[in-house]
Every structure is written in structure tokens, then in C-alpha cells.
Design a protein around this motif. Structure first.
Motif, PDB file in Angstrom:
ATOM      1  N   THR A 148      32.401  28.196  47.619  1.00 37.32           N
ATOM      2  CA  THR A 148      32.327  28.640  49.014  1.00 37.32           C
ATOM      3  C   THR A 148      31.669  27.609  49.916  1.00 37.32           C
ATOM      4  OG1 THR A 148      30.142  29.715  48.949  1.00 37.32           O
ATOM      5  CG2 THR A 148      32.016  31.007  48.142  1.00 37.32           C
ATOM      6  N   THR A 149      31.916  27.803  51.211  1.00 37.98           N
ATOM      7  CA  THR A 149      31.197  27.067  52.255  1.00 37.98           C
ATOM      8  C   THR A 149      30.626  28.089  53.244  1.00 37.98           C
ATOM      9  OG1 THR A 149      33.139  26.872  53.699  1.00 37.98           O
ATOM     10  CG2 THR A 149      32.799  25.123  52.073  1.00 37.98           C
ATOM     11  N   GLY A 150      29.600  27.675  53.988  1.00 42.60           N
ATOM     12  CA  GLY A 150      29.040  28.519  55.046  1.00 42.60           C
ATOM     13  C   GLY A 150      27.963  29.485  54.607  1.00 42.60           C
ATOM     14  N   PHE A 151      27.542  29.415  53.356  1.00 40.71           N
ATOM     15  CA  PHE A 151      26.595  30.402  52.821  1.00 40.71           C
ATOM     16  C   PHE A 151      25.245  30.359  53.530  1.00 40.71           C
ATOM     17  CE2 PHE A 151      23.142  31.277  49.719  1.00 40.71           C
ATOM     18  CZ  PHE A 151      23.392  32.630  49.507  1.00 40.71           C
ATOM     19  N   GLY A 173      39.204  23.653  50.982  1.00 45.67           N
ATOM     20  CA  GLY A 173      39.455  23.838  49.563  1.00 45.67           C
ATOM     21  C   GLY A 173      38.520  24.839  48.916  1.00 45.67           C
ATOM     22  N   LYS A 174      37.744  25.547  49.750  1.00 49.49           N
ATOM     23  CA  LYS A 174      36.820  26.565  49.259  1.00 49.49           C
ATOM     24  C   LYS A 174      36.962  27.825  50.103  1.00 49.49           C
ATOM     25  CE  LYS A 174      33.304  23.469  47.328  1.00 49.49           C
ATOM     26  NZ  LYS A 174      31.846  23.193  47.221  1.00 49.49           N
ATOM     27  N   HIS A 209      24.898  32.839  42.730  1.00 49.50           N
ATOM     28  CA  HIS A 209      24.656  31.545  43.368  1.00 49.50           C
ATOM     29  C   HIS A 209      25.504  30.432  42.765  1.00 49.50           C
ATOM     30  CE1 HIS A 209      21.302  32.740  45.989  1.00 49.50           C
ATOM     31  NE2 HIS A 209      20.969  33.584  45.015  1.00 49.50           N
ATOM     32  N   ALA A 210      25.792  30.502  41.479  1.00 54.67           N
ATOM     33  CA  ALA A 210      26.641  29.473  40.873  1.00 54.67           C
ATOM     34  C   ALA A 210      28.046  29.536  41.469  1.00 54.67           C
ATOM     35  CB  ALA A 210      26.689  29.662  39.360  1.00 54.67           C
ATOM     36  N   PHE A 211      28.572  30.733  41.602  1.00 47.03           N
ATOM     37  CA  PHE A 211      29.889  30.902  42.230  1.00 47.03           C
ATOM     38  C   PHE A 211      29.861  30.430  43.677  1.00 47.03           C
ATOM     39  CE2 PHE A 211      32.430  33.619  45.040  1.00 47.03           C
ATOM     40  CZ  PHE A 211      33.708  33.363  44.574  1.00 47.03           C
TER      41      PHE A 211
END
Length: 767
Positions: A327-330, A630-631, A320-322
Motif C-alpha cells: 500500500t501507499t498513503g498509510f 503499483g500498490k 503492518h507487513a502487508f
């Protein structure tokens, strides 16, 4: 081990015996004899993929820093021996009474290549229907005159993956100085889905793994890739993983022996005893186009287990930290995982919930995972979604951007990735046009050029009037072969840079030339001495290659010299375009590549023979995401299948495949020992239950008929023998390139236009 294996299919002929071992040695020996290769060719094998040696002309597997005594595989050996044949296709061959171009169309691909190495530049003579010898200067002058008369946007500059970085850079420069970006390349037909799909979600158009990652990983997840035939040196890395206790999980409609078991030919004890390494711990026969659903099922399990662990106060399964930082869209994707019913996943994938749970637990328990895929993953109408889904799976546990992890697309041609890197690209934004303008004092065109699909459609519509082909066999390699043959022959100009005769030579345009080139293993002597060329492998490593064999003919030129010769005869004089200087010394071209791409090719000439090659740095491998946000992007799928058409009674999903005796369109022989098929390629493989339901029988003569809804073109491939085979229900299989006649040019990935050759709608009918 196999999810879809049943009692009815267990005894069917498939994968008889392990990959490697004595079967591999016998295969090499047979092709050595078939190719009439000289004894010196064996010395070439000794030098393959070693420092100051020759980079293999077959697949793009890396050259290791710590190489073995025999750093080649069965398919690489076959490719080398086939190129170093002692047979010659001279002007006398075409002068024989039975060797008109029209008559040669009845020859098989294998027979055409068996005529041997081309020795002289040739021009088609329509009056006699033959190719006749022509001098190099005359050929260049005539080609240049025709090119100058043609509208600039009507000419295509195609490249296969063979030519080195130096020739490829100058080829792209020639096209842009001529006036267009019509630079389609063989990656358009295989891994363009990677270039577009992977770039969208992680900001990199290529894979993120390095060779060192293979030594550190705990687990591979394979999708639609066959190392036993297409990248056999990979088998040693897979064996190493199994020896240290790692896991391998495979998803593929076809049971490929390289992912079942392997006997290491470099292990004397294994060769004497036949001791096999079992490769896949789990082998799931996903139905063609079912990977989206299969991966969603894996992710659904990861989410479920993570939910339970966090509710119980245990360590989380998802990183979850990563996820939060990178990331986006999780959230939207996790909601999709929770909401999608197992019944829908099972129906779309052809796999059971239990099988997918078993596979997901291997993923969860592994600390470091590499996701591997090939054209079985990319060549679908929604192939880019396949790639996005694999990236989703890897991102959930932070399996991109740390040692032993990453995304690993396996390229099928030796320099197909590198040609893109140095400018062979139809998309203008991929090339630093401002640097080209500064270096060479001309205005490069800014309009996007033709993709292979656009070029083929242009040929069919008679809008493409000329093509230069730097290697390859485009008529045979692309979809809609029958219509392609007609359009190819209608052109004003066809120029092919080739080593051997192939089917594309047999449909000459109004003016047609065959320009024979050196093979990579042959000495390339220019004004400054013997030259080296460079290439880029699947892992973005750049390596030098030095030829050492005498050329097959004194009349051959290097690919770079041919490109320069065409350029000089075609383009207006420009003191900044120093074709003669570049031909005389390839290091000057490498200086230009460095000046154009300074970040990728720093100190190019100094580093080109670095052991193992030097790495063209990949930002995504360092968790720098060059995406719009950027992710890294986690994608919520809009559909559960990648095949792009509706199922209906009598419609099957055809996947095209290569045999063990084949590299791309080059057919070395008729032995596909891994599938138990000998002496023929005119077959269609089908599940026995499907055969019975269709009222057919094993061994029947059948034809495949296109069942494509996108147009009214009739596409038929007849004369096939039906073979009962262990395949998922609804999936049938046949050989590439023979089945290309059934693939519509408009049936392709929606984002990259990569032809969807792994899920073609067809009917199977009795003859």
C-alpha cells in the motif's frame, strides 16, 4: 441492535416480519396470478440458475456450482413470471380508441407493463398518435437510412443490463463502426462509481470476492445494500455465516428486513415453525451521506487499539507487513484518523462514538472480513470517496487478496457488469481498439463518447438527435425526468428494443420504432439451431444460458438479430463484418470476444457451461495492484460527508429506494410488505421528530420540492402521503423512479458522474 432506534420510533411501521418464509411464497403466488403467467413458467423457475438452464434476468447474483433444488429467489421469480406473462400487447392494443400515445401517458408504470409482451415491430404514426405495425425489413431499412443521415456524434447507443455478452459485443461493434463511442450503459447510473473509484485505489473496476470466499469469511460489513429485495439469494449465504458463528454489521439509513431476520423457504422445519435467523449483530442507521465519517470512526478505533497493543508489546492489530509491501498513503491516513475529533465524526455520521467503537471491535476480532455495498453507497456526490474509505478499512488488516476477504459490490442487473467487459463503454481507453481494427479492418473512433449524464444533458440541450436503446426504460430511469421527456421527444430518431411497453415509448421522436425481442427464457432458434447466450455476474463469473420456452410471438427477434439487422441496414459493406454469419451461430461471436479479450475469455465456447461459471480473473484478488503506483492506495479523506451540499434549516436529504414489488423501473405491484406500505407508492417517509419540528403530522398530504443550489430549475413532486418512519433525523425517503423528477442531472458523483440519488437536497411542504 439499532444505534438510532428510539422509544419514539420503535413502534412505527417498518419491516413487519422476516424476509423469506411464507411472505416470500405469497409474494410469488400473487405475481404469478397478476402476470397471468402460463403453467410452463413454473418449469422456467425450476431451471433458473442451473446448468443448461437460464440465468436469472433479475439481479447479478452468482450461479453456484453446488445448486439447490430451487435456485431462485422471490424477486427472480417475479421477474421471470412477469416476462413469461400470457398477456400480449399486439397492434390491436394500439388501435383501440382510448390507446393513443398521449392517452397512455396517464397510465401508471404498472399498468403499461400489464398490457403484456410486445408481439410485432411497431412504428409511431404521428397523424393518428399511435404505434402501427411495420415489417422487420422495412423497419431496419428506415432506421438505417435515418442513421446514415444523422451526424455521427449526435447519435447515442444506450444499453441496459439485460442483453447477453454476444449481443452486447456486436452492439458496441455497431456503434464504433458507425463512428462514435457514445455507449452509455445502465452502470452509469449505479455502479460506475465502483468502476472508477475502485479502479483508482486497487486497480480493479470490479469486486474482488469469489463465491468460495463467502464460505470462508468470518464477518460481513454491509453498507447501503439491501439483499432482502435486491439480491435475496444472498440471504442463504448470510444465514450460513450466522449458522457457523460469524458476525454481520450493517450501516444503512433504512432498516431493511433482509438484514434483520430471515426464514429460509428451503428449510421445511423453519417454514413450519417460523424459526428466524437473526442476520445483523449490529444495525447502525447512519444518516444519508454519513458513511465517510462512519468508516473513519471505525478506522480511528483500529488505529487506537493498534497503538495500544504495540505500546504494550502485544500483537499488532494492523497488518503492518502487508501495509508496507502492498500500500501507499498509510502514514497520512493514520495521522488523519488520530487528528479527527469524535464530535465531528458523530455529527457527520449521525452515529455515536460508542456505537462505532462496538462495530470496530467486531472488525478487529474477525480474522476474515468482506465489505459489501450497493447503490446506497455509490449514488452520492462523493460516492467514490465512500468506496475508497471502505477499501481503507479492509486494507488496514489485509482483508483484500486472501481467502474469505475482499470488496463485494453487489450489482443490480443480470449482465450489467458483463456488457462493460465486452466493450459497451463510452471511454475509449477501456476497449482494445487496435484489436478491433485488426479483426474488422476499420478505424475505431478514439474520442471518448457520452456518459448517461452527458446524453441526458445533450437531450435537454437538443444536441442528441438520435438514440438506439438496447433494452431499458431510460426516460423513466434517469434524473430530471420532466426535462428528459421533452428532449427525448424532440429527437429525429428513437429506436427501442423492448419486451414490454414502458414510459420511454410514450415520448416518440420524429421517427420512433419499438423492436420487440425474445426474453432470455425463450427459445432462440437461428440457422445453426438453438442458441445459448452468456452473462457475467457480480463476482466476475461467466455462465451460459439456454432458453426453452416458446417465444411470445412468432414475430420476435433476438437482441443479437436486431442489432445485426440495424447494422446491416446502416453500415457500408465490409467483408469482415459478417452480420448474417454471426446471427446464424452465436459461437462465432464468442470466438470474436475471445480474440478481442484473450486473457478474460480463454476457451470461451468450451468453458461457458462450466458448473458455477468460469472466473474472469481479477488481479487485485491476487494482490496485484494495477494502479499508477503499483500498490493499493490508502486514501486520506478531504471531507467527512458524501452528500455534497451544506445542511440548513428545512433542507432534507432524500434517498430514493425500491419496493419489494419492483425491479429497477419495473413495478410488479403495490405491496412493499417489508416497509408496511400497501396499495400505493405515492409516499414520503420521515422521522417523527422531523415531522413535528416541521409543523406537519403523520398522514398529511405533502409535496417534495428541490432545494438544489446548482441551478434555478423548478422540480416538484406532489400528491404524497407523509408517513412517520424510523429514519435518521434529516433523512427522508421516497420511491424510485417516481422521485427522479427531483434529481438534477448535474447532481452526481464528482469522479464517475453517477447520479447522486441517495442524497438529494429537498424541502417537504404541506399541500
Amino acid at each position: 441492535m439499532t444505534d438510532n432506534a428510539t422509544k419514539d420510533t420503535d413502534d412505527l411501521p417498518h419491516s413487519p416480519g422476516p424476509a423469506g418464509g411464507w411472505g416470500s411464497m405469497k409474494g410469488i403466488a400473487r405475481i404469478y396470478a397478476e402476470a397471468s403467467a402460463s403453467p410452463g413458467a413454473l418449469d422456467s423457475l425450476r431451471r433458473l440458475n442451473k446448468p443448461k438452464g437460464v440465468m436469472c434476468v433479475s439481479c447479478a447474483w452468482p450461479k453456484p456450482e453446488n445448486y439447490s433444488a430451487f435456485e431462485f429467489c422471490e424477486n427472480g421469480a417475479k421477474a421471470t413470471l412477469w416476462e413469461l406473462t400470457s398477456d400480449r400487447c399486439t397492434p390491436a392494443f394500439f388501435a383501440e380508441s382510448s390507446h393513443t400515445v398521449t392517452a397512455l401517458r396517464d397510465w401508471s408504470d404498472h399498468e403499461l407493463e400489464k398490457s403484456g409482451r410486445l408481439t410485432h415491430p411497431m412504428k409511431y404514426d404521428a397523424a393518428s398518435d399511435r404505434y402501427v405495425a411495420i415489417g422487420w425489413d422495412d423497419a431496419f431499412a428506415q432506421i438505417g437510412a435515418t442513421l446514415r443521415d444523422l451526424p455521427r456524434e449526435d447519435v447515442v447507443f444506450y444499453a441496459s443490463g439485460h442483453a447477453g455478452l454476444e449481443a452486447s459485443y456486436l452492439y458496441a461493434l455497431l456503434a464504433r463502426a458507425y463512428g462514435n463511442n457514445n455507449l452509455p450503459q445502465s452502470s452509469n447510473m449505479c455502479h460506475e462509481t465502483t468502476s472508477v473509484g475502485l479502479k483508482k485505489v486497487i486497480g480493479s473496476p470490479v469486486g474482488t470476492v469469489t463465491f468460495a470466499d463467502l464460505d470462508e469469511t468470518d464477518c460481513y460489513f454491509f453498507f447501503g445494500q439491501n439483499p432482502g429485495t435486491n439480491s435475496p439469494r444472498f440471504l442463504h449465504n448470510l444465514k450460513d455465516l450466522k449458522d457457523r458463528g460469524g458476525k454481520i454489521v450493517t450501516f444503512n439509513p433504512v432498516i431493511e428486513q433482509g438484514l434483520v431476520s430471515f426464514v429460509d423457504p428451503q428449510d421445511p422445519l423453519a417454514m413450519m415453525t417460523g424459526k428466524e435467523t437473526i442476520i445483523s449483530d449490529q444495525y447502525h442507521q447512519v444518516q444519508s451521506g454519513g458513511d465517510v465519517a462512519a468508516i473513519l470512526g471505525l478506522c480511528k478505533v483500529v488505529v487506537e487499539v493498534d497503538d495500544r497493543a504495540r505500546a504494550a508489546g502485544w500483537d499488532a492489530i494492523i497488518d503492518h507487513a502487508f501495509i508496507a509491501e502492498h500500500t501507499t498513503g498509510f502514514d497520512e491516513f493514520v495521522a488523519c484518523c488520530r487528528a479527527t475529533a469524535w464530535a465531528d465524526i458523530e455529527q457527520a455520521s449521525g452515529l455515536t462514538e460508542a456505537a462505532l467503537r462496538d462495530a470496530a471491535m467486531v472488525y478487529i476480532q474477525a480474522e476474515k472480513v468482506i465489505g459489501v455495498y450497493g447503490m446506497g453507497f455509490t449514488q452520492h456526490a462523493h460516492g467514490a470517496l465512500n468506496i475508497a474509505m471502505l477499501v481503507n478499512l479492509l486494507l488496514l488488516r489485509g482483508n483484500i487478496g486472501r481467502p474469505g476477504t475482499g470488496c463485494c459490490p453487489v450489482r443490480g442487473h443480470s449482465n450489467v457488469q458483463g456488457q462493460r467487459t465486452v466493450g459497451v463503454a463510452e471511454k475509449a481507453h477501456l476497449v482494445p481498439l487496435d484489436r478491433l481494427k485488426a479483426l474488422f479492418d476499420f478505424d475505431p473512433p478514439t474520442k471518448d463518447g457520452m456518459h448517461v449524464v452527458d446524453a441526458v444533458q445533450g437531450l435537454i440541450d437538443r444536441k442528441v438527435r438520435g438514440i438506439i436503446s438496447l433494452g431499458g426504460n431510460l426516460v423513466r430511469a434517469v434524473p430530471d425526468q420532466q426535462r428528459m421527456e421533452e428532449g427525448w421527444a424532440a429527437q429525429d430518431l428513437v429506436v427501442m428494443v423492448s419486451t414490454k411497453l414502458n414510459r420511454s415509448h410514450l415520448y416518440p421522436g420524429k421517427a420512433a420504432y419499438i423492436l420487440p425481442c425474445l426474453g432470455r427464457a425463450e427459445v432462440d432458434a437461428q440457422a445453426s439451431g438453438h442458441q445459448a447466450v452468456t452473462s457475467e455476474d457480480s463476482f466476475s463469473m461467466i455462465s451460459g444460458s439456454v432458453g426453452h420456452r416458446p417465444p411470445a410471438s412468432e414475430h420476435l427477434k433476438s437482441e443479437l438479430a436486431i442489432v445485426a439487422g440495424i447494422a446491416k441496414a446502416t453500415l457500408a459493406p465490409n467483408p469482415k463484418l459478417k452480420w448474417d454469419e454471426w446471427t446464424g451461430d452465436y459461437s462465432r461471436v464468442r470466438d470474436l470476444i475471445e480474440a478481442t479479450y484473450p486473457d478474460d475469455f480463454r476457451d470461451f465456447n468450451r468453458r461457458m457451461f462450466q458448473p458455477g461459471g468460469f472466473w474472469r480473473v481479477n488481479d487485485a484478488a491476487r494482490r496485484v495492484w494495477n494502479t499508477d503506483s503499483g500498490k493499493a492506495v490508502i486514501t486520506t479523506p478531504s471531507r467527512l460527508s458524501a452528500h455534497g451540499f451544506a445542511d440548513k434549516p428545512g433542507r432534507y436529504r432524500l434517498l430514493t429506494m425500491r419496493s419489494n414489488d419492483q425491479f429497477n423501473t419495473t413495478v410488479y405491484g403495490y405491496s412493499d410488505r417489508f416497509r408496511g406500505i400497501e396499495g400505493t407508492r405515492d409516499v414520503v417517509l420521515m422521522n417523527p421528530a422531523d415531522i413535528a419540528e416541521a409543523g406537519l403530522a403523520d398522514g398529511d398530504k405533502v409535496k417534495l420540492v428541490s432545494d438544489y443550489d446548482g441551478d434555478n430549475v423548478e422540480r416538484v413532486l406532489g400528491g404524497l402521503t407523509l408517513i412517520a418512519y424510523n429514519l435518521p433525523r434529516g433523512t427522508v425517503a421516497g420511491y424510485y423512479p417516481e422521485c427522479n423528477v427531483l434529481v438534477p442531472i448535474t447532481h452526481h458523483d464528482e469522479t464517475s458522474k453517477t447520479p447522486a440519488s441517495k442524497s438529494v437536497p429537498v424541502r417537504v411542504e404541506a399541500l
